[in-house]
Design an enzyme around this catalytic site. Structure first.
Site, mmCIF file in Angstrom:
data_model
loop_
_atom_site.group_PDB
_atom_site.id
_atom_site.type_symbol
_atom_site.label_atom_id
_atom_site.label_comp_id
_atom_site.label_asym_id
_atom_site.label_seq_id
_atom_site.Cartn_x
_atom_site.Cartn_y
_atom_site.Cartn_z
ATOM 1 C CB ALA A 162 -5.058 12.018 -12.412
ATOM 2 N N GLY A 163 -4.612 10.187 -9.249
ATOM 3 C CA GLY A 163 -3.579 9.645 -8.366
ATOM 4 C C GLY A 163 -3.456 8.138 -8.561
ATOM 5 C CB THR A 169 -1.041 -0.060 1.159
ATOM 6 O OG1 THR A 169 -1.950 1.018 1.009
ATOM 7 C CG2 THR A 169 -0.401 0.001 2.535
ATOM 8 C CE LYS A 190 -1.630 0.659 -3.380
ATOM 9 N NZ LYS A 190 -3.034 0.883 -3.725
ATOM 10 N N GLY A 235 -17.121 2.945 -0.924
ATOM 11 C CA GLY A 235 -15.744 2.503 -1.161
ATOM 12 C C GLY A 235 -15.369 1.205 -0.488
ATOM 13 C CG ASP A 269 -5.537 -0.946 -5.766
ATOM 14 O OD1 ASP A 269 -6.056 -1.525 -4.797
ATOM 15 O OD2 ASP A 269 -4.433 -0.360 -5.697
HETATM 16 N N1 LIG Z 1 -11.704 1.750 -1.625
HETATM 17 C C1 LIG Z 1 -10.472 1.330 -1.852
HETATM 18 O O1 LIG Z 1 -10.174 0.137 -1.941
HETATM 19 C C2 LIG Z 1 -9.373 2.341 -2.046
HETATM 20 C C3 LIG Z 1 -8.161 1.955 -2.649
HETATM 21 C C4 LIG Z 1 -7.166 2.911 -2.825
HETATM 22 C C5 LIG Z 1 -7.380 4.215 -2.395
HETATM 23 N N2 LIG Z 1 -8.572 4.541 -1.799
HETATM 24 C C6 LIG Z 1 -8.823 5.925 -1.365
HETATM 25 O O2 LIG Z 1 -8.780 6.729 -2.522
HETATM 26 C C7 LIG Z 1 -8.270 8.018 -2.211
HETATM 27 C C8 LIG Z 1 -7.135 8.359 -3.187
HETATM 28 O O3 LIG Z 1 -6.063 7.464 -2.968
HETATM 29 P P1 LIG Z 1 -4.741 7.481 -3.891
HETATM 30 O O4 LIG Z 1 -3.898 6.377 -3.424
HETATM 31 O O5 LIG Z 1 -5.101 7.583 -5.322
HETATM 32 O O6 LIG Z 1 -4.091 8.884 -3.435
HETATM 33 P P2 LIG Z 1 -3.083 9.819 -4.255
HETATM 34 O O7 LIG Z 1 -2.261 9.025 -5.207
HETATM 35 O O8 LIG Z 1 -2.418 10.670 -3.235
HETATM 36 O O9 LIG Z 1 -4.058 10.763 -5.147
HETATM 37 C C9 LIG Z 1 -4.888 11.710 -4.526
HETATM 38 C C10 LIG Z 1 -5.849 12.286 -5.557
HETATM 39 O O10 LIG Z 1 -6.764 13.165 -4.875
HETATM 40 C C11 LIG Z 1 -6.664 14.483 -5.436
HETATM 41 N N3 LIG Z 1 -6.859 15.481 -4.373
HETATM 42 C C12 LIG Z 1 -6.285 15.496 -3.148
HETATM 43 N N4 LIG Z 1 -6.719 16.551 -2.437
HETATM 44 C C13 LIG Z 1 -7.577 17.232 -3.253
HETATM 45 C C14 LIG Z 1 -8.352 18.420 -3.106
HETATM 46 N N5 LIG Z 1 -8.341 19.119 -1.967
HETATM 47 N N6 LIG Z 1 -9.143 18.797 -4.129
HETATM 48 C C15 LIG Z 1 -9.184 18.081 -5.282
HETATM 49 N N7 LIG Z 1 -8.467 16.952 -5.491
HETATM 50 C C16 LIG Z 1 -7.678 16.536 -4.490
HETATM 51 C C17 LIG Z 1 -5.281 14.552 -6.036
HETATM 52 O O11 LIG Z 1 -5.244 15.555 -7.016
HETATM 53 P P3 LIG Z 1 -3.832 16.217 -7.450
HETATM 54 O O12 LIG Z 1 -3.270 15.328 -8.508
HETATM 55 O O13 LIG Z 1 -4.230 17.572 -7.943
HETATM 56 O O14 LIG Z 1 -2.973 16.293 -6.218
HETATM 57 C C18 LIG Z 1 -5.170 13.124 -6.628
HETATM 58 O O15 LIG Z 1 -5.907 13.024 -7.830
HETATM 59 C C19 LIG Z 1 -7.836 7.960 -0.739
HETATM 60 O O16 LIG Z 1 -8.858 8.512 0.043
HETATM 61 C C20 LIG Z 1 -7.733 6.474 -0.448
HETATM 62 O O17 LIG Z 1 -8.014 6.150 0.891
HETATM 63 C C21 LIG Z 1 -9.563 3.638 -1.628
#
Ligand SMILES: NC(=O)c1ccc[n+]([C@@H]2O[C@H](COP(=O)([O-])OP(=O)(O)OC[C@H]3O[C@@H](n4cnc5c(N)ncnc54)[C@H](OP(=O)(O)O)[C@@H]3O)[C@@H](O)[C@H]2O)c1
Length: 281
Positions: free
Chosen positions: A130-131, A65, A69, A247, A105
């Site tokens: 797009a994270g 995680t 990754k 989620g 994922d």
């Molecule tokens: N349900 C599941 O199995 C599962 C699996 C994985 C992750 N998740 C959840 O998904 C979420 C994202 O995870 P990740 O690993 O992709 O994180 P990440 O790689 O850090 O990406 C974060 C994303 O959120 C955007 N963001 C953050 N703060 C923001 C704001 N204030 N306004 C608008 N956009 C914002 C970022 O945009 P920028 O590019 O502009 O920074 C980016 O697109 C987390 O909450 C995580 O817990 C859930």
């Protein structure tokens, strides 16, 4: 007689809030398997040594995680097609002294949508973010034949992801400005809206990536944030009359896909969801 002990775990940094141990250990108990699953808080520079120790101790599987990754890939012997495409690994299988990397994922998200009654092929899907998680979802939905649009706060990141999909899968992805007016414009031609940003996650639980004004009742709305289970975004969507998918489904299904890879079993999805929900409420 109890079967042979096998070791599993999740590696990340920090890791103490991970729900994976409680979910996987509940499965092992239910299936009468004498296996154990633990959480390992490992820093980037220690990944190599950690994986060597896991090999010596005959681990069978690991989940990976945030934030490892991508970094972990250099220590693996091979990647499956999804992990190679996404360039990120969330599941490792130890097989014949080889470390094989997978990414479940995106499939977890698609399975959760299917469980909610959605078919992906041919659907028009708008993904916010797009994270790391968004990348996996965008690739999987593209592979399953969806028409995809992406909107991300940092536009350049969305453009790069769209370019990657075009180059690797020969599919066009629309990039939408991360503004209420641009998102409102594309909603009438969207079937499924997915929040894959971290907006709305605990502790900032009153935030939503978009306001209710841009939604319409024909949409299916999914939030991949699972803490809280019902986010502000999902509450808004439900109030308007949209079908909503939380989620927890994605989390459970990505774990279920890992179990299939490691053990070739049919995972008890209902039990997995129950233990995760119990931990979150
Ligand atoms: N349900 C599941 O199995 C599962 C699996 C994985 C992750 N998740 C959840 O998904 C979420 C994202 O995870 P990740 O690993 O992709 O994180 P990440 O790689 O850090 O990406 C974060 C994303 O959120 C955007 N963001 C953050 N703060 C923001 C704001 N204030 N306004 C608008 N956009 C914002 C970022 O945009 P920028 O590019 O502009 O920074 C980016 O697109 C987390 O909450 C995580 O817990 C859930």
């Amino acid at each position: 007689m109890m079967k042979e002990n096998k070791l599993f775990g999740v590696v990340g940094h920090p890791i103490r809030h991970s729900l994976s141990p409680v979910m996987h250990n509940a499965v092992f108990k239910k299936l009468g398997l004498n296996y154990s699953y633990s959480a390992f808080d490992i820093e980037k520079n220690d990944l190599d040594v950690f994986l060597k120790r896991c090999r010596e101790m005959n681990f069978l599987g690991l989940n990976v995680t945030v934030p490892h990754k991508v970094d972990i890939i250099r220590y693996l012997d091979d990647l499956d097609e999804n992990a190679r495409l996404i360039n990120a690994v969330n599941t490792i299988k130890f097989e014949d002294n080889m470390l094989l990397g997978y990414n479940t994922d995106g499939l977890g998200c698609v399975r959760a949508l299917e469980e909610g009654g959605e078919r992906i092929g041919g659907k028009r899907i708008l993904i916010l973010g797009a994270g790391g998680a968004a990348r996996a979802i965008v690739f999987q939905c593209a592979l399953e034949g969806a028409e995809i649009a992406i909107s991300n706060r940092t536009m350049d990141r969305a453009m790069r992801l769209a370019r990657e999909i075009r180059e690797k899968l020969n599919k066009r992805v629309l990039v939408v400005n991360f503004s209420e007016s641009s998102i409102r414009d594309i909603i009438p031609t969207t079937d499924i809206l997915i929040n894959a940003t971290s907006v709305g996650m605990y502790p900032k639980i009153h935030r939503s990536p978009v306001s209710s004004d841009v939604l319409n009742p024909k949409l299916t709305v999914m939030d991949i944030v699972y803490n809280p289970i019902e986010t502000q975004f999902l509450r808004n969507a439900k109030r308007i009359g949209c079908k909503t998918i939380d989620g927890v489904g994605m989390f459970v299904h990505q774990g279920a896909e890992s179990l299939r890879i490691w053990l070739d079993i049919k995972p008890p999805i209902d039990l997995m969801r129950k233990v995760v929900v119990e931990k979150l409420v």
